[in-house]
Scaffold this active site. Structure first.
Site, short mmCIF file in Angstrom:
data_model
loop_
_atom_site.label_atom_id
_atom_site.label_comp_id
_atom_site.label_asym_id
_atom_site.label_seq_id
_atom_site.Cartn_x
_atom_site.Cartn_y
_atom_site.Cartn_z
CD GLU A 251 -1.93 -2.34 1.32
OE1 GLU A 251 -0.82 -2.66 1.79
OE2 GLU A 251 -2.82 -3.18 1.10
CG PHE B 109 -10.72 -3.91 2.96
CD1 PHE B 109 -12.03 -4.08 3.38
CD2 PHE B 109 -10.15 -4.88 2.15
CE1 PHE B 109 -12.77 -5.20 3.01
CE2 PHE B 109 -10.89 -6.00 1.78
CZ PHE B 109 -12.20 -6.16 2.20
CB ALA B 110 -10.97 2.86 4.15
CG HIS C 46 -10.60 -6.35 6.37
ND1 HIS C 46 -9.68 -6.83 7.26
CD2 HIS C 46 -10.09 -6.59 5.13
CE1 HIS C 46 -8.65 -7.35 6.59
NE2 HIS C 46 -8.88 -7.21 5.30
#
Lengths: 336, 323
Positions: A70, A93-94, A139
């Site tokens: 990421e 996923f944020a 999540h």
């Protein structure tokens, strides 16, 4: 106007904008899917189905499957934006912003300021957020309050297919870094979407219902919940002003204040823990700027100050729900 | 080495500019007029210039918190830099960035960086952009031996290999990450290049205190990358004359270490000896450059001191293009 769901609206907008602007590139984990496998590429088109077909149309140069990295994804988006591209990075996923936070917060959000206004960083980071799928603590989070607190980033949260198109188009045409937040339970929400070019300006809240007795401010999934409550209360003669913020940075403070000045009562519905939240932020703005209009203390409907649990019963207890919103509305109405 | 007289004079001028800029800062900081943290590059001049002499304004670099040398080598305006470090309104970044965040996109300098290891993924992004445009540009990530231990650096190297981006990882190993030695902090026998090789790219090693060695290795490396072979790396063995930050008493140095560096590992001395012995340039020509540079640095300090401070009312300007 075509009827489509939010997933389709996002996919449709990516196709249309990539066709229009060759500087747009898409990168992320499995945005194509299947690279290096026997089955071959375009196996997935994004685990949420939002990037399907882009690879077939625009190729591997513009639709880039990345390793699970990421920091590299968001950092590469930051660098590509400095080098003249309009990258759309996807965080599956944020919650994973923790892994890439430096590149969001210290880097793309600060370039323009640190470099004396001589730089722009037109990157869009699409991230999938929210509870409701029993995906538990790592999540399920709604990290928009955290991102809203960071100067330099814009934070966008569509609640309808039309806004998904309008806001994503605006994000892709603008020159600032945009955190484009997609609630994982809203992808199937259907609605009419304007044909052709459709841009929705940031910082313009949507008045979903006008009622005049109490103001509900909501965003993302909480808009739909609040709409249900507003419908129910309308049957009892209680009129709700329901504001969908659409963007939390910039924030349409005027729309909130205008409504509160008219109703005198405010309920803020925020899918976050309560401390240093969007709810507390808006409550403080209203308290500071519309204190004398208030007939009751603002009510904040949020999750508890806890991580998000797994079990169905526990998650349901965590998420702000229509009954909790209804209770809050009745509470501010009853205040004397 | 195929360097013309002009190339050599230019290289010396850039190295001398970095050296004098840094030596002068070292003095000026003592006056208390310069705020904040300043990390001097002095001693590593041959690395920045040996790398950047191969680049044009169209190529990209990302830098580190020790970025003055990279800025000057890439062509940033020296007076603008000095004003920035003095926190002046017409500094290169309007006094918003200071020493650690100087950038000038007009010369492909995408920013110094206060976060160790943050630049490498950004260089990969710029390299992806260059590859997409097919314009032959490359993107250089300058990293120190400290940044080679950051996960971002590993992620960036892997991503660059996977997408065959024309990214170049330049590791300037000055043997200290802050106050900790490379022998301790880098697990792979203090060898950084082999780490890059392990990610699947070709890596070079060069003496970063020797302009010619760095320049020659970079030429090979750039031929390799510009031919479309994906990323590459180079580890430059170099030296830092001053501390991690200005004011660092460098108690971690061994007895006599700094004196020996100045004697045996000074890239400017080595350059002068090499071009003198090979009769490529007259030493008098280099002395003349030194004098010109001294005047430029003098002027830059004088102008920076006299330059206006930023207007406090501008404190929140330029956060967004449009908000």
């Amino acid at each position: 106007m075509a009827v489509m769901n939010i997933r389709e609206a996002i996919n449709h907008t990516l196709h249309a904008e990539m066709e229009r602007d060759p500087s747009i590139i898409v990168l992320g984990e499995d945005v194509v899917g299947g690279a290096g496998t026997a089955g071959g590429q375009e196996a997935i088109g994004g685990i949420w189905g939002t990037t399907g077909g882009l690879y077939a149309k625009f190729g591997a140069e513009r639709v880039i499957d990345t390793p699970i990295s990421e920091s590299a994804i968001v950092g590469a988006a930051a660098g590509a934006a400095l080098a003249g591209k309009r990258p759309v990075a996807e965080l599956m996923f944020a919650d994973f912003i923790g892994v890439s936070l430096d590149q969001l917060w210290n880097q793309m959000g600060k370039f323009r300021y640190m470099f004396g206004g001589k730089t722009k960083c037109p990157a869009v980071v699409r991230m999938i957020y929210g509870a409701g799928m029993n995906a538990a603590a790592q999540h399920s989070q709604s990290v928009y309050a955290l991102l809203t607190s960071m100067p330099g980033l814009k934070v966008v949260m569509p609640a309808t297919p039309a806004d998904a198109k309008g806001l994503l188009t605006e994000a892709l045409r603008g020159d600032d870094p945009v955190m484009f937040m997609e609630h994982k339970t809203l992808y199937g929400v259907k609605g009419e979407v304007p044909d052709g070019e459709h841009r929705q300006r940031f910082g313009e809240a949507r008045m979903v219902r006008e009622g005049g007795d109490v103001t509900i401010v909501a965003c993302g999934r909480m808009v739909g919940f609040s709409e249900k409550v507003s419908d129910k209360l309308a049957g009892e003669g209680i009129g709700v002003d329901l504001l969908d913020l659409r963007t939390t940075s910039p924030l349409d403070e005027e729309a909130i204040l205008d409504s509160v000045e008219a109703t005198g009562r405010l309920v803020i519905v925020d899918e976050s823990p309560p401390r240093c939240s969007l709810a507390s932020d808006i409550a403080s703005i209203v308290a500071a700027r519309a204190f004398t209009s208030l007939k009751a203390p603002p009510a904040m409907v949020t999750g508890p100050h806890s991580p998000i649990p797994f079990a169905r019963e526990l998650e349901r207890a965590w998420v702000p729900s229509p009954p909790k919103i209804e209770d809050a509305v009745r509470q501010v109405l009853a205040f004397r | 080495m195929q360097l013309s007289r002009d190339d050599l004079l230019g290289a010396y001028r850039r190295m001398a500019t970095i050296r004098q800029f840094e030596e002068r800062l070292h003095e000026e900081i003592k006056t208390g007029e310069i705020a904040g943290f300043t990390h001097l590059y002095c001693g590593q001049e041959a690395a920045a210039v040996g790398v950047c002499d191969h680049l044009t304004d169209d190529d990209y670099i990302v830098s580190t918190h020790r970025g003055h040398g990279h800025c000057i080598a890439k062509g940033c305006d020296v007076k603008g830099m000095m004003k920035e470090i003095y926190g002046r309104r017409d500094g290169l970044c309007k006094g918003r960035g200071g020493s650690m965040h100087i950038a000038d996109l007009s010369v492909g300098m995408l920013g110094a960086n206060g976060i160790v290891g943050a630049g490498a993924p950004q260089a990969v992004g710029a390299a992806i952009a260059a590859k997409l445009d097919g314009n032959g540009r490359v993107a250089i990530a300058f990293s120190g031996d400290g940044a080679c231990n950051q996960g971002t650096t590993f992620e960036a190297m892997n991503l660059a290999v996977v997408v065959k981006a024309p990214a170049i990882f330049v590791f300037e190993n000055n043997h200290y990450s802050e106050h900790t030695g490379v022998d301790y902090a880098v697990g792979t026998n203090k060898d950084i290049a082999s780490r890059a090789e392990a990610f699947g790219m070709k890596a070079w090693r060069a003496n970063g205190c020797d302009y010619f060695d760095t320049y020659d290795a970079m030429r090979e490396l750039l031929d390799h990358v510009r031919a479309g072979n994906g990323p590459a790396a180079i580890e430059l063995d170099t030296e830092r004359f001053y501390g991690h930050f200005e004011g660092d008493p460098q108690r971690y140095r061994g007895p006599g270490e700094l004196d020996r560096l100045r004697e045996d590992r000074d890239c400017l001395k080595a350059f002068r000896a090499r071009v003198g012995e090979a009769k490529l340039l007259d030493i008098a020509e280099l002395d003349a450059i030194d004098a010109e540079v001294a005047q430029l640095i003098d002027e830059s300090v004088t102008e920076a001191r006299a330059a206006p401070a930023p207007d406090p009312a501008s404190v929140a300007e330029d956060v967004y293009v449009d908000y």
